[in-house]
Enzyme design. Structure first.
Site, PDB file in Angstrom:
ATOM      1  N   HIS A 121      13.461   8.234  12.029  1.00  0.00           N
ATOM      2  CA  HIS A 121      12.235   7.416  11.918  1.00  0.00           C
ATOM      3  C   HIS A 121      10.980   8.294  11.994  1.00  0.00           C
ATOM      4  CE1 HIS A 121      10.592   3.092  12.467  1.00  0.00           C
ATOM      5  NE2 HIS A 121       9.688   3.864  11.909  1.00  0.00           N
TER       6      HIS A 121
ATOM      7  N   ARG B  64       8.360 -10.963  -4.310  1.00  0.00           N
ATOM      8  CA  ARG B  64       8.489 -12.399  -4.598  1.00  0.00           C
ATOM      9  C   ARG B  64       7.564 -12.838  -5.726  1.00  0.00           C
ATOM     10  NH1 ARG B  64      12.171 -13.012  -1.433  1.00  0.00           N
ATOM     11  NH2 ARG B  64      12.144 -12.199   0.679  1.00  0.00           N
TER      12      ARG B  64
ATOM     13  N   ARG C 105       0.832  -1.217   0.000  1.00  0.00           N
ATOM     14  CA  ARG C 105       0.000   0.000   0.000  1.00  0.00           C
ATOM     15  C   ARG C 105       0.860   1.258   0.000  1.00  0.00           C
ATOM     16  NH1 ARG C 105      -3.331  -3.532   3.979  1.00  0.00           N
ATOM     17  NH2 ARG C 105      -1.310  -3.482   4.989  1.00  0.00           N
TER      18      ARG C 105
ATOM     19  N   GLU D  73      17.763   1.345  16.368  1.00  0.00           N
ATOM     20  CA  GLU D  73      17.211   2.661  16.730  1.00  0.00           C
ATOM     21  C   GLU D  73      17.068   2.771  18.245  1.00  0.00           C
ATOM     22  OE1 GLU D  73      13.614   3.114  14.496  1.00  0.00           O
ATOM     23  OE2 GLU D  73      14.649   2.812  12.613  1.00  0.00           O
TER      24      GLU D  73
ATOM     25  N   ARG E  90      12.443  -0.856   7.246  1.00  0.00           N
ATOM     26  CA  ARG E  90      13.018  -1.149   8.563  1.00  0.00           C
ATOM     27  C   ARG E  90      14.533  -1.178   8.430  1.00  0.00           C
ATOM     28  NH1 ARG E  90       9.159   0.123  11.095  1.00  0.00           N
ATOM     29  NH2 ARG E  90       7.814  -1.209  12.322  1.00  0.00           N
TER      30      ARG E  90
HETATM   31  C1  8YV Z   1       5.921   3.599  13.917  1.00  0.00           C
HETATM   32  C2  8YV Z   1       6.329   2.493  11.864  1.00  0.00           C
HETATM   33  O1  8YV Z   1       4.707   3.066  14.216  1.00  0.00           O
HETATM   34  O2  8YV Z   1       4.141   2.015  11.180  1.00  0.00           O
HETATM   35  C3  8YV Z   1       5.275   1.603  11.358  1.00  0.00           C
HETATM   36  O3  8YV Z   1       5.588   0.423  11.108  1.00  0.00           O
HETATM   37  O4  8YV Z   1       7.461   2.190  11.864  1.00  0.00           O
HETATM   38  C4  8YV Z   1       5.992   3.807  12.446  1.00  0.00           C
HETATM   39  O5  8YV Z   1       4.854   4.366  11.927  1.00  0.00           O
HETATM   40  C5  8YV Z   1       6.129   4.823  14.656  1.00  0.00           C
HETATM   41  O6  8YV Z   1       7.465   5.074  14.613  1.00  0.00           O
HETATM   42  C6  8YV Z   1       5.653   4.701  16.081  1.00  0.00           C
HETATM   43  O7  8YV Z   1       6.553   5.168  16.964  1.00  0.00           O
END
Ligand code: 8YV
Length: 303
Positions: free
Chosen positions: A269, A165, A144, A251, A222
């Site tokens: 982030h 994949r 998305r 992090e 990530r």
């Molecule tokens: C975190 C995120 O939720 O949605 C995700 O997977 O990495 C971010 O939106 C956000 O950093 C919460 O602290």
């Protein structure tokens, strides 16, 4: 967690805040056996040894679209309902991705520093930079968020291809089943893939070498998806042109070596961190929790 979530929980819930507790072990011992619902962040998540101390836990409402910090199989085995917050952050994520790409190509942070330091008048124009127009971008993870990024890249007159994949039906972009082959063919490699064992250190030295000295790497998925040491080496040795990173392996710590490099743009982030999006994520977190305890279907289930 958003203040709006704390406010919403005032109504009808008794809340214990584990992350704020000075003695977490004591809090878990005192109230763990009576806890029925939990809120967490999908990236940081909740460890199984903590879940083991919540024998009556019925549901986890997770804040975020990624859920690599939660052992979904373990939750399923215990019959714990898990919800997350997809979709509401797609636009914010796509915006930061394009923002990072432009910042990296056009040296926006460096040019800002140059101007503030008075170098324009002293040393002359900043110099020439790269452009997105006409370049090919390879998106790893055309979900998305990836699709929103793809559309915006097209608006910037870029060619879009994607790695996944399986080839997706009804998607107008060329598909690559091999990440290294895609990296070889693109100017920009954008990662939107989630964390977890399946994607761990997927972006390694081989991928960076395939991207090459003119190629740019952007990570908004990530940090664990990239071999950070290999990335730093590739950047230091100019085996890739540059990187824009919103996520990191450990992090909130960012390797000193990255801070020293000039061919990177760093962001703490911030992908979903707009007032509007974080409000919508918090709203979904509380609505999922309330739906569960009202005996109604949750809105966005993972299990
Ligand atoms: C975190 C995120 O939720 O949605 C995700 O997977 O990495 C971010 O939106 C956000 O950093 C919460 O602290």
């Amino acid at each position: 967690m958003q203040q709006s979530v704390h406010d919403a929980l005032e109504d009808g819930f008794i809340v214990h805040r584990l992350h704020d507790a000075a003695d977490k072990d004591k809090l878990l011992a005192d109230v763990g056996p009576s806890i029925r619902g939990a809120i967490t962040n999908g990236g940081i998540g909740v460890r199984n040894d903590v879940l083991d101390r919540l024998p009556k836990l019925e549901m986890i409402s997770s804040f975020g679209v990624g859920y690599d910090g939660i052992d979904i199989d373990y939750c399923k085995s215990r019959g714990i309902k898990v919800t997350y917050t997809p979709n509401v952050l797609n636009d914010a994520m796509a915006e930061i991705t394009l923002g990072l790409m432009i910042a990296l190509a056009r040296h926006l942070p460096q040019a800002d520093r140059y101007t503030r330091e008075g170098k324009w008048a002293g040393s002359g124009p900043y110099g020439l930079t790269a452009e997105l127009t006409g370049k090919t971008v390879g998106i790893a993870g055309l979900g998305r968020v990836g699709k929103e990024i793809a559309q915006r890249c097209q608006a910037f007159k870029m060619q879009v291809v994607y790695f996944g994949r399986t080839r997706q039906d009804f998607v107008p972009y060329p598909h690559y089943g091999s990440l290294v082959e895609m990296a070889r063919d693109v100017d920009w490699l954008v990662n939107v893939m989630p964390g977890g064992a399946a994607t761990s250190k997927l972006f390694n030295a081989e991928i960076f070498d395939a991207l090459g000295p003119e190629g740019f790497f952007v990570n908004v998925g990530r940090g664990t998806t990239a071999d950070e040491a290999a990335l730093i080496e590739a950047l230091q040795q100019k085996r890739i042109a540059g990187a824009a990173l919103d996520v990191f392996e450990k992090e909130p710590s960012v390797p000193e070596a990255l801070l020293k490099l000039d061919n990177v743009v760093l962001s703490p982030h911030q992908g979903s961190a707009t007032t509007k999006t974080r409000w919508m994520m918090g709203d979904l977190v509380t609505r999922n929790l309330k739906a569960w305890f009202d005996g109604k279907p949750v809105l966005t289930p993972l299990t």
